[in-house]
Design a protein around this motif. Structure first.
Motif, short mmCIF file in Angstrom:
data_model
loop_
_atom_site.label_atom_id
_atom_site.label_comp_id
_atom_site.label_asym_id
_atom_site.label_seq_id
_atom_site.Cartn_x
_atom_site.Cartn_y
_atom_site.Cartn_z
N GLY A 37 0.81 -1.21 0.00
CA GLY A 37 0.00 0.00 0.00
C GLY A 37 0.84 1.26 0.00
O GLY A 37 2.07 1.22 0.03
N ALA A 38 0.15 2.39 -0.04
CA ALA A 38 0.83 3.68 -0.06
C ALA A 38 1.17 4.12 1.36
O ALA A 38 0.72 3.53 2.33
CB ALA A 38 -0.08 4.72 -0.73
N GLY A 39 1.98 5.14 1.45
CA GLY A 39 2.34 5.68 2.75
C GLY A 39 3.80 5.47 3.08
O GLY A 39 4.51 4.71 2.41
N ARG A 40 4.26 6.15 4.12
CA ARG A 40 5.65 6.07 4.54
C ARG A 40 5.96 4.69 5.11
O ARG A 40 5.22 4.18 5.95
CB ARG A 40 5.88 7.12 5.63
CG ARG A 40 7.33 7.26 6.09
CD ARG A 40 7.43 8.11 7.37
NE ARG A 40 6.59 9.28 7.32
CZ ARG A 40 6.93 10.42 6.69
NH1 ARG A 40 8.07 10.50 6.07
NH2 ARG A 40 6.10 11.44 6.71
N PRO A 41 7.04 4.04 4.66
CA PRO A 41 7.42 2.74 5.24
C PRO A 41 7.69 2.87 6.75
O PRO A 41 8.26 3.86 7.21
CB PRO A 41 8.69 2.37 4.49
CG PRO A 41 8.61 3.12 3.20
CD PRO A 41 7.94 4.42 3.55
N MET A 42 7.25 1.87 7.49
CA MET A 42 7.50 1.81 8.93
C MET A 42 7.80 0.37 9.29
O MET A 42 6.97 -0.52 9.07
CB MET A 42 6.30 2.33 9.72
CG MET A 42 6.53 2.32 11.23
SD MET A 42 5.22 3.19 12.15
CE MET A 42 3.85 2.05 11.94
#
Length: 269
Positions: free
Chosen positions: A18-23
């Protein structure tokens, strides 16, 4: 989300996609990457969780050593091999100790920390019961319900966390970890970790459950007061597994924290 699993130096790593900042998310003792399923869904579009099954857990094999340094080295290797650095690292319980020790030892790998319900001390008298004695506990049964009941009989009112590591096998059900290994994992987390909690300078968010048994309120307050760039969010009614007790609340807190960082997203795994 397009979930996939890769293997990095023998460690099974789930990328929830999915999208978003990797964590990077590090589970606690007895856990596995899939415990973050719900959090990954709640954070969809805001964070992309990448979670290893740490040594001795889930689909990652058993190891000869379960010292805290081993877990730190494994996490560093995953981040480096997947090209995620610098990355936000989320750690629950034993995984939280690994996360802040990683930030202290490898600041170039960690852009920020989210620490769920664990502090800089894991020993008496601050923590009355830092190790759950699980020696000789049942590892398999004919059915999932029987396995859950066998664990419940050991004094665990809700064995749900343990059962997240159960799967069908050979006509019955088994756990994806060894109880004796888990004793060693827990022992490796016992100690005074103040030096390494204070040893990094990246932003840090600490999450505490109101009914936590591993992060007393007074210790949490000192934890924040002593480390610049840290702040605390408490969750009413939650216990040690805040991401299960209040997944939407944890997602709101984490998403808000990520939004404040102003960091560029990392590269894809």
């Amino acid at each position: 989300m397009n979930e996939r699993t890769v293997t990095v130096d023998g460690i099974a790593v789930t990328d929830f996609g999915g999208a978003g900042r990797p964590m990077v998310a590090l589970h606690g003792s007895f856990g596995r990457a899939s415990i973050f399923d719900g959090l990954a869904r709640e954070l969809a579009g805001r964070a992309r969780i990448v979670a290893p099954d740490q040594r001795g857990h889930g689909y990652t094999g058993r190891a000869d050593s379960y010292a805290s340094d081993d877990f730190v080295g494994d996490a560093a290797g995953v981040i480096e091999r997947l090209g995620l650095a610098p990355v936000v690292v989320f750690g629950h319980s034993h995984g939280g100790i690994t996360a802040y020790r990683l930030a202290a030892r490898h600041p170039e790998l960690v852009s920020a920390l989210v620490i769920e319900d664990v502090g800089p001390v894991m020993r008496p008298p601050e923590i009355a019961r830092p190790i759950l004695d699980v020696r000789g506990w049942p590892a398999e049964a004919s059915t999932k319900n029987q396995l859950a009941e066998a664990i419940r009989s050991r004094g665990v009112p809700d064995p749900g966390y343990f059962m997240q590591s159960a799967e069908p096998a050979d006509g019955g059900w088994r756990l994806l970890f060894d109880w004796d290994d888990m004793m060693a994992v827990q022992a490796g987390g016992v100690g005074d970790w103040w030096e390494e909690w204070l040893g990094s300078t990246c932003p840090a968010l600490v999450l505490r459950g109101e009914h936590s048994t591993l992060l007393p309120a007074e210790l949490a307050a000192r934890m924040i007061a002593r480390r610049p760039g840290s702040r605390l969010v408490e969750f009413a009614g939650a216990g040690h597994w805040i991401h299960d007790d209040d997944p939407a609340g944890v997602a709101r807190a984490v998403a808000g924290f990520l939004g404040e960082l102003g960091l560029s997203p990392g590269r894809s795994a």
